[in-house]
Design a protein around this motif. Structure first.
Motif, PDB file in Angstrom:
ATOM      1  N   LEU A   1      20.297 -71.750  45.400  1.00 45.79           N
ATOM      2  CA  LEU A   1      21.175 -72.918  45.425  1.00 45.79           C
ATOM      3  C   LEU A   1      21.315 -73.550  44.039  1.00 45.79           C
ATOM      4  N   GLY A   2      20.669 -72.968  43.038  1.00 50.49           N
ATOM      5  CA  GLY A   2      20.615 -73.587  41.725  1.00 50.49           C
ATOM      6  C   GLY A   2      21.949 -73.753  41.028  1.00 50.49           C
ATOM      7  N   ILE A   3      22.932 -72.913  41.363  1.00 52.14           N
ATOM      8  CA  ILE A   3      24.221 -72.978  40.675  1.00 52.14           C
ATOM      9  C   ILE A   3      25.192 -73.954  41.335  1.00 52.14           C
ATOM     10  N   VAL A   4      24.809 -74.569  42.442  1.00 52.25           N
ATOM     11  CA  VAL A   4      25.738 -75.441  43.180  1.00 52.25           C
ATOM     12  C   VAL A   4      26.247 -76.600  42.321  1.00 52.25           C
ATOM     13  N   PRO A   5      25.393 -77.337  41.567  1.00 52.63           N
ATOM     14  CA  PRO A   5      25.940 -78.418  40.736  1.00 52.63           C
ATOM     15  C   PRO A   5      26.989 -77.937  39.739  1.00 52.63           C
ATOM     16  N   SER A   6      26.776 -76.764  39.157  1.00 49.65           N
ATOM     17  CA  SER A   6      27.756 -76.237  38.208  1.00 49.65           C
ATOM     18  C   SER A   6      29.065 -75.879  38.894  1.00 49.65           C
ATOM     19  N   LEU A   7      28.981 -75.318  40.095  1.00 48.35           N
ATOM     20  CA  LEU A   7      30.199 -74.988  40.842  1.00 48.35           C
ATOM     21  C   LEU A   7      30.960 -76.248  41.242  1.00 48.35           C
ATOM     22  N   ILE A   8      30.220 -77.300  41.578  1.00 47.01           N
ATOM     23  CA  ILE A   8      30.882 -78.580  41.860  1.00 47.01           C
ATOM     24  C   ILE A   8      31.656 -79.034  40.630  1.00 47.01           C
ATOM     25  N   GLY A   9      31.029 -78.914  39.444  1.00 43.24           N
ATOM     26  CA  GLY A   9      31.710 -79.284  38.209  1.00 43.24           C
ATOM     27  C   GLY A   9      32.927 -78.433  37.941  1.00 43.24           C
ATOM     28  N   TRP A  10      32.859 -77.129  38.269  1.00 43.42           N
ATOM     29  CA  TRP A  10      33.994 -76.222  38.049  1.00 43.42           C
ATOM     30  C   TRP A  10      35.188 -76.651  38.906  1.00 43.42           C
ATOM     31  N   VAL A  11      34.930 -76.943  40.165  1.00 46.06           N
ATOM     32  CA  VAL A  11      36.014 -77.389  41.053  1.00 46.06           C
ATOM     33  C   VAL A  11      36.559 -78.736  40.573  1.00 46.06           C
ATOM     34  N   MET A  12      35.677 -79.641  40.171  1.00 48.29           N
ATOM     35  CA  MET A  12      36.123 -80.936  39.637  1.00 48.29           C
ATOM     36  C   MET A  12      37.040 -80.741  38.432  1.00 48.29           C
ATOM     37  N   THR A  13      36.666 -79.830  37.540  1.00 47.20           N
ATOM     38  CA  THR A  13      37.456 -79.617  36.331  1.00 47.20           C
ATOM     39  C   THR A  13      38.868 -79.171  36.672  1.00 47.20           C
ATOM     40  N   ILE A  14      38.996 -78.195  37.549  1.00 47.05           N
ATOM     41  CA  ILE A  14      40.325 -77.701  37.922  1.00 47.05           C
ATOM     42  C   ILE A  14      41.137 -78.803  38.593  1.00 47.05           C
ATOM     43  N   ALA A  15      40.496 -79.560  39.475  1.00 46.49           N
ATOM     44  CA  ALA A  15      41.214 -80.632  40.175  1.00 46.49           C
ATOM     45  C   ALA A  15      41.724 -81.688  39.196  1.00 46.49           C
ATOM     46  N   PHE A  16      40.871 -82.116  38.264  1.00 44.64           N
ATOM     47  CA  PHE A  16      41.288 -83.164  37.335  1.00 44.64           C
ATOM     48  C   PHE A  16      42.236 -82.623  36.264  1.00 44.64           C
ATOM     49  N   VAL A  17      42.123 -81.355  35.917  1.00 49.58           N
ATOM     50  CA  VAL A  17      43.104 -80.761  35.012  1.00 49.58           C
ATOM     51  C   VAL A  17      44.494 -80.850  35.636  1.00 49.58           C
ATOM     52  N   TRP A  18      44.584 -80.520  36.907  1.00 48.03           N
ATOM     53  CA  TRP A  18      45.875 -80.618  37.602  1.00 48.03           C
ATOM     54  C   TRP A  18      46.382 -82.066  37.604  1.00 48.03           C
ATOM     55  N   LEU A  19      45.497 -83.009  37.960  1.00 46.40           N
ATOM     56  CA  LEU A  19      45.904 -84.413  38.044  1.00 46.40           C
ATOM     57  C   LEU A  19      46.323 -84.967  36.682  1.00 46.40           C
ATOM     58  N   ILE A  20      45.602 -84.593  35.632  1.00 42.45           N
ATOM     59  CA  ILE A  20      45.926 -85.103  34.297  1.00 42.45           C
ATOM     60  C   ILE A  20      47.277 -84.577  33.838  1.00 42.45           C
ATOM     61  N   ALA A  21      47.458 -83.259  33.924  1.00 42.66           N
ATOM     62  CA  ALA A  21      48.718 -82.674  33.466  1.00 42.66           C
ATOM     63  C   ALA A  21      49.899 -83.220  34.255  1.00 42.66           C
ATOM     64  N   ARG A  22      49.724 -83.393  35.556  1.00 41.80           N
ATOM     65  CA  ARG A  22      50.812 -83.939  36.379  1.00 41.80           C
ATOM     66  C   ARG A  22      51.130 -85.377  35.981  1.00 41.80           C
ATOM     67  N   ARG A  23      50.099 -86.155  35.647  1.00 39.32           N
ATOM     68  CA  ARG A  23      50.278 -87.568  35.338  1.00 39.32           C
ATOM     69  C   ARG A  23      51.044 -87.790  34.040  1.00 39.32           C
ATOM     70  N   LEU A  24      51.060 -86.817  33.161  1.00 38.85           N
ATOM     71  CA  LEU A  24      51.675 -87.003  31.849  1.00 38.85           C
ATOM     72  C   LEU A  24      53.200 -86.958  31.890  1.00 38.85           C
ATOM     73  N   PHE A  25      53.788 -86.587  33.028  1.00 42.76           N
ATOM     74  CA  PHE A  25      55.242 -86.461  33.150  1.00 42.76           C
ATOM     75  C   PHE A  25      55.765 -87.396  34.237  1.00 42.76           C
ATOM     76  N   THR A  26      56.906 -88.030  33.945  1.00 43.94           N
ATOM     77  CA  THR A  26      57.615 -88.759  34.992  1.00 43.94           C
ATOM     78  C   THR A  26      58.534 -87.822  35.770  1.00 43.94           C
ATOM     79  N   ASP A  27      58.997 -86.776  35.113  1.00 43.24           N
ATOM     80  CA  ASP A  27      59.824 -85.773  35.786  1.00 43.24           C
ATOM     81  C   ASP A  27      58.919 -84.903  36.656  1.00 43.24           C
ATOM     82  N   ARG A  28      59.166 -84.890  37.948  1.00 39.77           N
ATOM     83  CA  ARG A  28      58.256 -84.235  38.885  1.00 39.77           C
ATOM     84  C   ARG A  28      58.210 -82.726  38.696  1.00 39.77           C
ATOM     85  N   THR A  29      59.348 -82.096  38.511  1.00 39.63           N
ATOM     86  CA  THR A  29      59.357 -80.640  38.368  1.00 39.63           C
ATOM     87  C   THR A  29      58.581 -80.206  37.135  1.00 39.63           C
ATOM     88  N   SER A  30      58.833 -80.862  36.017  1.00 39.11           N
ATOM     89  CA  SER A  30      58.116 -80.519  34.788  1.00 39.11           C
ATOM     90  C   SER A  30      56.627 -80.812  34.930  1.00 39.11           C
TER      91      SER A  30
END
Length: 649
Positions: free
Chosen positions: A130-159
């Motif tokens: 179970l030792g790698i679980v904290p790191s995997l949590i961080g990996w999922v967090m990173t992808i989720a927040f990468v998506w949220l950050i990039a989406r937040r930078l645009f007012t145009d929804r498609t872009s």
């Protein structure tokens, strides 16, 4: 026009990205707006589910063959797992002295990762799988927040959706980032917290008068600091610069009346004449003198007292400054709070204060300064030029599946830089983070590929921004439907390329994961049963030391078995190793001593003197002593090694 905090907004700079966090109340019958919001949410949930699914596969792969990860005797993963395991066992055994004693030791590596790991072990069971679980949590967090950050930078929804998908694909497909996030290391969770902090800053900038949003940012930064100090430093600097540049006029306007009302010269004079600061300066001068002089001792009442290293004196100097600030704040807290504003108060009370209090612990400040500073260097010949070459190679060979994909990411990031003024407030923080973090790891004298793991996602966000900007340029001659179709095709194309491109072997090397050879667990498994019931076990090897033995023994017994660290560093010769070992054995309180002699170990470290020709002296010293009786010997499948059990008479 001027917003609530006095920040100028131009016509070509949108106030904020519409979305769940800052959406305006829709007009009656505005169904298309609601539909678009649901599209954002649905797309994010798909990305989150995909990331969680991939993480589950990564966990299943490790769980089915966990021994393959535990190769690299001196690897930090042994220490990280041992710390989390000790905290979990202390809670299970209701031993608060052990628990808080381990927390007090967490100075070079702060305790957050160990606390998260201990919670995982308490819930899931004491099991290194179970030792790698904290790191995997961080990996999922990173992808989720990468998506949220990039989406937040645009007012145009498609872009914005296109930018978010491109950034998320680059992040999820990175070989080295994926491997190091499936390890018992700090980088995975560090990346997740860094991405969360960047997202929280953008969210607060979108509504700068919200106390809750600034407090959330402050709390995330506090967690990041207590996770690892250098990750915190790489993020806090660009955020501070970005905030100052965004709000410079408001900062100056708020400071002027305070300076005038308190007669700034009088304040400076009172500060310079403070007895606490004068005494702190004197102690700091003594600390500097002692560091320049080197090892120093004094004769006090007939006893020799060492003053080097002056870590306690450094803490004393800091404590005096802390006391001065506390008294100053108490006298002028109303004016200070009024001057700081919403954001400043949140950062002061929810972030800077916990960090400042932590430095009052003995040796905490000195260890922090050493760890993040230039003294933490294993290669005195390294420099910025070598760092630039090294990290450019790691970026291309390890964090991307092909060199041309790395080049595409860089080009898109440069395109995104051009559009910073037209994006949402706070955008410059993302680009500053990518730039300053890259500069930071280059100029630091210690170079390791894994040091990119906690910030390289910002480069991929910038690449996603560049892709979104290019797509937005087609809006002049393409309908929204056609632009959406182009974005979907390009996204699927990039995803397909990553799926079909072979994973480079360099990814494992930069993630510091050995791909061949037997597991280090074979250094202790053959004779584990012989150690059952022992109260204290000391393990000495001819190739150095590791926390491997401590965590394996404690995990087996589920108890506080004493496994001391037999640190023998700087061994100059065979005779030096023999003499040092003889002294250790004469003072040892262990029930059992294990000697591992490996003439051809893959883990020898000449810089510490851990080579067989020198370290075999410990074997000779053990043969000459009379406190312990020789027991069974076991052949080990690593480096032609032999383990011998010695029991105290």
């Amino acid at each position: 026009m001027i917003d609530a905090v006095g920040q100028k907004r131009t016509a070509d700079r949108p106030a904020a990205m519409p979305g769940p966090d800052n959406a305006q109340p829709p007009a009656p019958g505005n169904a298309p707006r609601a539909g678009r919001d649901w599209l954002d949410i649905a797309t994010f949930l798909i990305v989150l589910a995909a990331a969680a699914g991939i993480a589950a596969l990564m966990f299943a792969q490790y769980y089915s063959a966990p021994d393959l990860l535990w190769r690299g005797f001196h690897h930090d993963r042994n220490s990280h797992y041992s710390f989390g395991l000790d905290l979990a066992l202390a809670v299970r055994s209701f031993d608060p002295a052990w628990f808080f004693g381990e927390l007090e030791k967490a100075k070079v590596w702060p305790p957050l990762h160990g606390l998260v790991l201990s919670a995982v072990l308490l819930i899931g069971g004491i099991d290194h799988r179970l030792g790698i679980v904290p790191s995997l949590i961080g990996w999922v967090m990173t992808i989720a927040f990468v998506w949220l950050i990039a989406r937040r930078l645009f007012t145009d929804r498609t872009s914005g959706l296109f930018a978010a998908m491109i950034a998320a694909i680059f992040t999820a497909a990175s070989p080295t980032f994926r491997l190091i996030s499936a390890d018992v290391m700090l980088e995975g969770l560090g990346a997740g917290l860094s991405a969360a902090g960047l997202w929280a800053y953008l969210r607060a900038e979108a509504k700068p008068d919200s106390r809750g949003r600034w407090r959330l940012l402050a709390l995330i930064l506090t967690l990041l600091f207590f996770h690892k100090g250098n990750y915190w430093g790489l993020l806090i600097a660009p955020l501070a610069i970005a905030y100052a540049s965004e709000h410079w006029s408001r900062i100056v306007a708020a400071a002027r009346p305070v300076w005038a009302a308190t007669r700034g010269r009088a304040v400076l004079k009172a500060t310079a004449g403070s007895p606490l600061l004068i005494l702190a300066a004197a102690v700091a001068g003594l600390v500097a003198f002692l560091y320049a002089r080197g090892p120093t001792t004094l004769e006090l009442f007939g006893r020799s007292v060492s003053l080097y290293p002056p870590e306690n004196l450094l803490t004393a100097a800091y404590a005096l400054v802390f006391l001065w600030w506390s008294l100053t704040w108490w006298r002028h807290r109303a004016a200070i709070d009024r001057t700081l504003g919403v954001a400043g108060r949140a950062v002061l009370y929810w972030h800077l204060t916990p960090v400042a209090i932590s430095f009052l612990l003995p040796h905490r400040l000195s260890k922090f300064l050493w760890f993040v500073g230039p003294a933490n260097n294993t290669d005195p010949n390294s420099g910025p030029w070598q760092g630039l070459q090294f990290y450019a190679t790691v970026f291309a060979d390890g964090f991307h599946q092909a060199h041309w994909l790395a080049a595409v990411a860089v080009v898109l990031a440069l395109v995104g830089t051009i559009a910073i003024p037209r994006l949402t407030p706070g955008t410059r923080a993302v680009f500053l983070f990518a730039l300053l973090a890259w500069i930071g790891v280059i100029i630091h004298p210690q170079h390791q590929g894994r040091f990119m793991s906690t910030w390289v996602f910002a480069v991929w966000i910038c690449a996603g921004v560049g892709a979104g900007v290019l797509l937005s340029l087609t809006g002049r001659w393409l309908s929204p439907l056609r632009r959406g179709a182009i974005a979907a095709v390009l996204t699927i194309g990039l995803l397909t390329v990553h799926l079909l491109t072979p994973v480079p072997k360099a990814g494992a090397a930069y993630a510091l994961q050995d791909a061949v050879g037997p597991s280090d667990l074979e250094l202790i498994r053959p004779y584990l049963a012989e150690l059952d019931g022992a109260h204290e076990v000391a393990v000495f090897t001819t190739f150095g030391m590791s926390k491997l033995f401590a965590w394996v023994l404690r995990e087996r017994c589920r108890c506080h078995m004493l496994v001391p660290d037999p640190f023998l560093a700087g061994v100059a010769s065979h005779e030096a190793a023999r003499d040092a070992m003889a002294e250790r054995i004469a003072q040892s309180t262990a029930d059992v001593v294990v000697i591992i002699d490996a003439p051809r170990s893959r883990d020898e470290s000449p810089s510490f003197g851990w080579v067989h020709a020198k370290m075999v002296g410990i074997v000779d010293a053990m043969a000459d002593q009379t406190r312990y009786l020789r027991g069974n010997s076991y052949a080990l499948p690593i480096g032609e090694a032999t383990a011998t059990i010695w029991r105290r008479r």
